[in-house]
Design a protein around this motif. Structure first.
Motif, PDB file in Angstrom:
ATOM      1  N   ALA A   1       0.833  -1.200   0.000  1.00 22.07           N
ATOM      2  CA  ALA A   1       0.000   0.000   0.000  1.00 22.07           C
ATOM      3  C   ALA A   1       0.870   1.252   0.000  1.00 22.07           C
ATOM      4  O   ALA A   1       2.022   1.240   0.436  1.00 22.07           O
ATOM      5  CB  ALA A   1      -0.921  -0.004   1.214  1.00 22.07           C
ATOM      6  N   ALA A   2       0.299   2.332  -0.515  1.00 23.68           N
ATOM      7  CA  ALA A   2       0.981   3.630  -0.516  1.00 23.68           C
ATOM      8  C   ALA A   2       0.020   4.668   0.043  1.00 23.68           C
ATOM      9  O   ALA A   2      -0.594   5.444  -0.703  1.00 23.68           O
ATOM     10  CB  ALA A   2       1.420   3.998  -1.937  1.00 23.68           C
ATOM     11  N   PRO A   3      -0.157   4.696   1.370  1.00 22.47           N
ATOM     12  CA  PRO A   3      -1.115   5.628   1.970  1.00 22.47           C
ATOM     13  C   PRO A   3      -0.703   7.084   1.789  1.00 22.47           C
ATOM     14  O   PRO A   3       0.492   7.416   1.767  1.00 22.47           O
ATOM     15  CB  PRO A   3      -1.105   5.231   3.450  1.00 22.47           C
ATOM     16  CG  PRO A   3       0.189   4.520   3.659  1.00 22.47           C
ATOM     17  CD  PRO A   3       0.520   3.851   2.373  1.00 22.47           C
ATOM     18  N   LEU A   4      -1.697   7.945   1.661  1.00 19.22           N
ATOM     19  CA  LEU A   4      -1.460   9.370   1.460  1.00 19.22           C
ATOM     20  C   LEU A   4      -0.863   9.993   2.714  1.00 19.22           C
ATOM     21  O   LEU A   4      -1.285   9.707   3.829  1.00 19.22           O
ATOM     22  CB  LEU A   4      -2.780  10.063   1.116  1.00 19.22           C
ATOM     23  CG  LEU A   4      -2.724  11.580   0.887  1.00 19.22           C
ATOM     24  CD1 LEU A   4      -1.940  11.896  -0.378  1.00 19.22           C
ATOM     25  CD2 LEU A   4      -4.141  12.147   0.800  1.00 19.22           C
TER      26      LEU A   4
ATOM     27  N   LEU B   1       6.595   2.506  -8.368  1.00 16.51           N
ATOM     28  CA  LEU B   1       5.481   1.823  -9.029  1.00 16.51           C
ATOM     29  C   LEU B   1       4.338   1.565  -8.056  1.00 16.51           C
ATOM     30  O   LEU B   1       3.158   1.761  -8.391  1.00 16.51           O
ATOM     31  CB  LEU B   1       5.972   0.506  -9.632  1.00 16.51           C
ATOM     32  CG  LEU B   1       4.928  -0.394 -10.287  1.00 16.51           C
ATOM     33  CD1 LEU B   1       4.201   0.345 -11.395  1.00 16.51           C
ATOM     34  CD2 LEU B   1       5.574  -1.658 -10.830  1.00 16.51           C
ATOM     35  N   ALA B   2       4.665   1.135  -6.841  1.00 11.55           N
ATOM     36  CA  ALA B   2       3.625   0.921  -5.835  1.00 11.55           C
ATOM     37  C   ALA B   2       2.886   2.222  -5.535  1.00 11.55           C
ATOM     38  O   ALA B   2       1.669   2.224  -5.313  1.00 11.55           O
ATOM     39  CB  ALA B   2       4.251   0.355  -4.560  1.00 11.55           C
ATOM     40  N   MET B   3       3.619   3.322  -5.545  1.00  9.48           N
ATOM     41  CA  MET B   3       3.015   4.629  -5.257  1.00  9.48           C
ATOM     42  C   MET B   3       2.019   5.023  -6.344  1.00  9.48           C
ATOM     43  O   MET B   3       0.863   5.368  -6.055  1.00  9.48           O
ATOM     44  CB  MET B   3       4.126   5.679  -5.142  1.00  9.48           C
ATOM     45  CG  MET B   3       3.645   7.089  -4.931  1.00  9.48           C
ATOM     46  SD  MET B   3       5.043   8.234  -4.815  1.00  9.48           S
ATOM     47  CE  MET B   3       4.188   9.797  -4.693  1.00  9.48           C
TER      48      MET B   3
ATOM     49  N   GLU C   1      -6.940   4.591  -6.184  1.00  9.01           N
ATOM     50  CA  GLU C   1      -7.777   5.452  -5.347  1.00  9.01           C
ATOM     51  C   GLU C   1      -8.598   6.418  -6.199  1.00  9.01           C
ATOM     52  O   GLU C   1      -9.793   6.618  -5.969  1.00  9.01           O
ATOM     53  CB  GLU C   1      -6.905   6.255  -4.380  1.00  9.01           C
ATOM     54  CG  GLU C   1      -6.392   5.467  -3.193  1.00  9.01           C
ATOM     55  CD  GLU C   1      -5.607   6.352  -2.240  1.00  9.01           C
ATOM     56  OE1 GLU C   1      -5.709   7.590  -2.366  1.00  9.01           O
ATOM     57  OE2 GLU C   1      -4.890   5.806  -1.388  1.00  9.01           O
ATOM     58  N   ALA C   2      -7.922   7.035  -7.195  1.00  4.48           N
ATOM     59  CA  ALA C   2      -8.607   8.003  -8.046  1.00  4.48           C
ATOM     60  C   ALA C   2      -9.707   7.349  -8.863  1.00  4.48           C
ATOM     61  O   ALA C   2     -10.804   7.894  -9.016  1.00  4.48           O
ATOM     62  CB  ALA C   2      -7.598   8.692  -8.966  1.00  4.48           C
ATOM     63  N   MET C   3      -9.445   6.156  -9.404  1.00  6.72           N
ATOM     64  CA  MET C   3     -10.455   5.454 -10.201  1.00  6.72           C
ATOM     65  C   MET C   3     -11.647   5.061  -9.345  1.00  6.72           C
ATOM     66  O   MET C   3     -12.788   5.139  -9.781  1.00  6.72           O
ATOM     67  CB  MET C   3      -9.822   4.227 -10.862  1.00  6.72           C
ATOM     68  CG  MET C   3      -8.804   4.559 -11.945  1.00  6.72           C
ATOM     69  SD  MET C   3      -7.885   3.110 -12.519  1.00  6.72           S
ATOM     70  CE  MET C   3      -9.196   2.119 -13.220  1.00  6.72           C
ATOM     71  N   THR C   4     -11.376   4.628  -8.098  1.00  7.55           N
ATOM     72  CA  THR C   4     -12.470   4.263  -7.191  1.00  7.55           C
ATOM     73  C   THR C   4     -13.337   5.473  -6.858  1.00  7.55           C
ATOM     74  O   THR C   4     -14.571   5.362  -6.761  1.00  7.55           O
ATOM     75  CB  THR C   4     -11.900   3.657  -5.893  1.00  7.55           C
ATOM     76  OG1 THR C   4     -11.095   2.522  -6.222  1.00  7.55           O
ATOM     77  CG2 THR C   4     -13.007   3.234  -4.952  1.00  7.55           C
ATOM     78  N   ALA C   5     -12.688   6.632  -6.691  1.00  8.88           N
ATOM     79  CA  ALA C   5     -13.421   7.852  -6.349  1.00  8.88           C
ATOM     80  C   ALA C   5     -14.010   8.542  -7.575  1.00  8.88           C
ATOM     81  O   ALA C   5     -14.739   9.539  -7.436  1.00  8.88           O
ATOM     82  CB  ALA C   5     -12.505   8.821  -5.599  1.00  8.88           C
ATOM     83  N   GLY C   6     -13.684   8.073  -8.772  1.00  7.97           N
ATOM     84  CA  GLY C   6     -14.216   8.659  -9.991  1.00  7.97           C
ATOM     85  C   GLY C   6     -13.629  10.005 -10.331  1.00  7.97           C
ATOM     86  O   GLY C   6     -14.311  10.865 -10.905  1.00  7.97           O
ATOM     87  N   ARG C   7     -12.368  10.222  -9.988  1.00 11.32           N
ATOM     88  CA  ARG C   7     -11.727  11.490 -10.307  1.00 11.32           C
ATOM     89  C   ARG C   7     -10.408  11.263 -11.041  1.00 11.32           C
ATOM     90  O   ARG C   7      -9.898  10.141 -11.098  1.00 11.32           O
ATOM     91  CB  ARG C   7     -11.465  12.299  -9.030  1.00 11.32           C
ATOM     92  CG  ARG C   7     -10.706  11.541  -7.966  1.00 11.32           C
ATOM     93  CD  ARG C   7     -10.503  12.385  -6.721  1.00 11.32           C
ATOM     94  NE  ARG C   7      -9.983  11.613  -5.609  1.00 11.32           N
ATOM     95  CZ  ARG C   7      -8.714  11.259  -5.446  1.00 11.32           C
ATOM     96  NH1 ARG C   7      -7.808  11.615  -6.359  1.00 11.32           N
ATOM     97  NH2 ARG C   7      -8.334  10.552  -4.393  1.00 11.32           N
ATOM     98  N   GLU C   8      -9.864  12.342 -11.569  1.00 13.74           N
ATOM     99  CA  GLU C   8      -8.609  12.253 -12.307  1.00 13.74           C
ATOM    100  C   GLU C   8      -7.445  12.081 -11.336  1.00 13.74           C
ATOM    101  O   GLU C   8      -7.382  12.753 -10.307  1.00 13.74           O
ATOM    102  CB  GLU C   8      -8.398  13.528 -13.136  1.00 13.74           C
ATOM    103  CG  GLU C   8      -7.247  13.443 -14.110  1.00 13.74           C
ATOM    104  CD  GLU C   8      -7.124  14.700 -14.947  1.00 13.74           C
ATOM    105  OE1 GLU C   8      -6.856  14.595 -16.142  1.00 13.74           O
ATOM    106  OE2 GLU C   8      -7.291  15.809 -14.380  1.00 13.74           O
TER     107      GLU C   8
ATOM    108  N   VAL D   1       2.215   2.038 -14.897  1.00 11.58           N
ATOM    109  CA  VAL D   1       0.781   2.136 -14.614  1.00 11.58           C
ATOM    110  C   VAL D   1       0.175   3.034 -15.688  1.00 11.58           C
ATOM    111  O   VAL D   1       0.472   4.231 -15.760  1.00 11.58           O
ATOM    112  CB  VAL D   1       0.532   2.720 -13.206  1.00 11.58           C
ATOM    113  CG1 VAL D   1      -0.960   2.775 -12.907  1.00 11.58           C
ATOM    114  CG2 VAL D   1       1.256   1.901 -12.157  1.00 11.58           C
ATOM    115  N   SER D   2      -0.662   2.448 -16.537  1.00  9.13           N
ATOM    116  CA  SER D   2      -1.126   3.148 -17.738  1.00  9.13           C
ATOM    117  C   SER D   2      -1.885   4.435 -17.422  1.00  9.13           C
ATOM    118  O   SER D   2      -1.805   5.396 -18.173  1.00  9.13           O
ATOM    119  CB  SER D   2      -1.996   2.210 -18.579  1.00  9.13           C
ATOM    120  OG  SER D   2      -3.086   1.727 -17.824  1.00  9.13           O
ATOM    121  N   ALA D   3      -2.615   4.469 -16.317  1.00 11.29           N
ATOM    122  CA  ALA D   3      -3.415   5.656 -15.992  1.00 11.29           C
ATOM    123  C   ALA D   3      -2.631   6.713 -15.225  1.00 11.29           C
ATOM    124  O   ALA D   3      -3.166   7.788 -14.948  1.00 11.29           O
ATOM    125  CB  ALA D   3      -4.647   5.240 -15.179  1.00 11.29           C
ATOM    126  N   ALA D   4      -1.379   6.434 -14.878  1.00 11.54           N
ATOM    127  CA  ALA D   4      -0.610   7.372 -14.060  1.00 11.54           C
ATOM    128  C   ALA D   4      -0.172   8.584 -14.869  1.00 11.54           C
ATOM    129  O   ALA D   4       0.094   8.494 -16.071  1.00 11.54           O
ATOM    130  CB  ALA D   4       0.617   6.670 -13.481  1.00 11.54           C
TER     131      ALA D   4
END
Length: 507
Positions: free
Chosen positions: A15-18, A123-125, A132-139, A156-159
């Motif tokens: 995990a990479a917590p904020l 990469l883990a970060m 997290e962003a995809m789950t929350a529906g944000r960029e 990570v393709s969406a990063a």
């Protein structure tokens, strides 16, 4: 402005917590304090940050500086917070103005000259924050990372990754209101050349067939035989015939390797092969530490864990493998921290039949007494052996087989057959046969009457447990898949039974 708030990420297992980096400047005697449960590497960042700011020809404010890393109960380790702390000081002191600071996350270790050094777990970060962003529906936010860490993070393709070489480089980009977001494209990596091949192993046709079955069904396997019969050679070449990894599997394995600072681009989309020495401790094997870190079984996730000279491992070390072999994950609990790591690995082990190694050898006499043999083999407990699907004998190789290279099949040919059986399993049940539940075994392992009678007789005569019964059926299911049939015949059951006879006295 005397307060700056930036975002970064800690590393806690996979995990990479904020982490919110709050930097406050106040009047008073000059001081520099970091709070928020920092480890020694983070506390030492005070000296790195001060030198980096001064050597970048910027002003280090002579004020009372307080840095808070929130949340306060999350341990903060490594030098990854150097960059956000330095930027926070520059923003709080008015030397740097940044619009939309909330759109960025920062991580990077500073050298005394202000250059950025790579960070562990890039990469883990990026994987964690994009999920997290995809789950929350944000960029997802833009991640500012050292140049040496960007290619790994961009897998990570969406990063959205922003490369930086130094503290001044980051400041220059953030200062420009018209600066374009220099997002690094997803890294294009080529698979490294395969230098070993299945054809390197001469002879041992029966053993190679057994390992082909193990590769197709994801079965754990123990090879028993005298020294020099090719056990280690076969194990090291087993990855060359395994089915290819999916994008999800490759990302999972790479994320674990990244969190342990062991990511290698040459291994991207290649199944992991871990080969720990027999002196490895239980913590090294399953993971642990005050801040839980992945062990060998997690680093082998979606790949192979090879344990050579199996009886030489400490018995307590081997016993810790029993639960992850069944569940496919490992739960690590410490006084203050808990972590769960995936551990769906394929166990491949090798051992000699006795201390001298030559029990049952056709030409060399064994020097061990029956008591010595019994003590040696009893280092492996019955419950541990029960969890190994296949236990096969690796006999001495005949000289004629060593000289005959024409019959050896290449990895490409064998991998084609393995992949065909593997895809048949996925289409039928969505997982490999080794991962079938008891209910799924009953559903998918339908036997002919003759096969049922044979298995029942073997259970009675060999005194097998219910666990072994289901494991034999899973192996027989894989053998049938390789033959392209749905109903298990007596021949399939007989072959699966033979794959459990090497150490029958213990199983």
């Amino acid at each position: 402005m005397s307060l700056a708030v930036l975002k970064s990420r800690a590393l806690l297992g996979m995990a990479a917590p904020l982490v919110t980096v709050e930097v406050h400047l106040a009047n008073g005697l000059p001081s520099f304090n970091i709070v928020g449960l920092p480890e020694a590497e983070v506390r030492e960042s005070k000296d790195r940050v001060r030198a980096a700011i001064l050597n970048a020809q910027l002003e280090f404010p002579a004020k009372r500086i307080t840095v808070n890393l929130a949340p306060a109960d999350l341990p903060k380790a490594s030098g990854r917070f150097d960059l956000p702390i330095a930027l926070g000081i520059l923003i709080a002191s008015g030397q740097l103005q940044v619009k939309h600071l909330e759109r960025y996350e920062f991580a990077g270790e500073l050298s005394l000259s202000g250059e950025l050094r790579p960070v562990q777990g890039a990469l883990a970060m990026t994987y964690g924050l994009t999920q997290e962003a995809m789950t929350a529906g944000r960029e997802p936010p833009i991640v500012v990372l050292p140049e040496a860490s960007c290619a790994e993070a961009a897998l990570v393709s969406a990063a959205r990754v922003w490369s930086a070489r130094s503290l001044l480089n980051v400041c220059a980009k953030l200062r420009s209101p018209d600066a374009q977001e220099e997002v690094v494209a997803q890294a294009q990596t080529a698979l490294s050349e395969v230098y070993v091949d299945w054809a390197d192993v001469r002879g041992q046709a029966a053993v190679k067939r057994a390992l082909e079955v193990a590769a197709a069904g994801g079965h754990s396997v123990l090879m028993v035989g005298p020294p020099g019969t090719g056990k280690s050679m076969l194990a090291s070449r087993l990855p060359t015939i395994l089915p290819p990894m999916t994008e999800q599997q490759a990302m999972e394995s790479a994320t674990i390797a990244s969190s342990a600072a062991q990511f290698d681009f040459k291994q991207w989309k290649k199944r992991p092969f871990r080969n720990p020495h027999h002196t490895a401790s239980a913590v090294a094997l399953v993971g642990g530490g005050s801040i839980p870190r992945p062990g060998e079984i997690s680093l082998a996730h979606n790949g192979l864990l090879f344990l050579d000279e199996l009886p030489e491992y400490d018995k307590k070390v081997l016993e810790v493998l029993r639960e992850p072999l069944e569940s496919g994950e490992i739960h690590i609990s410490r006084a203050a921290r808990q972590a769960t790591f995936p551990a769906r690995f394929q166990l491949v082990a090798a051992m000699n039949p006795c201390p001298c190694g030559y029990l049952g050898h056709p030409t060399r006499a064994c020097r061990c007494s029956p008591d010595q043999v019994s003590r040696y083999q009893s280092r492996l407990s019955g419950p541990f052996l029960n969890r190994i699907d296949m236990q096969i004998e690796v006999p001495a190789v005949e000289i004629e087989s060593l000289a005959n290279a024409s019959e050896a099949e290449s990895s490409t040919i064998v991998a084609r057959r393995v992949r065909s059986a593997y895809e048949r399993q996925l289409a039928r049940q969505g997982c490999v046969n080794a991962r079938l539940s008891v209910a799924e075994v009953d559903k998918y392992c339908v036997m002919e009457d003759s096969a049922r009678v044979l298995l029942s007789r073997a259970m009675t005569q060999l005194n097998w447990s219910a666990r072994i019964y289901h494991r034999v059926l899973r192996v027989a299911r894989t053998i049938a898949d390789m033959d392209g049939v749905e109903i298990l015949s007596a021949a399939h059951i007989a072959q699966a039974i033979q794959y459990r006879r090497a150490l029958q006295s213990l199983a």
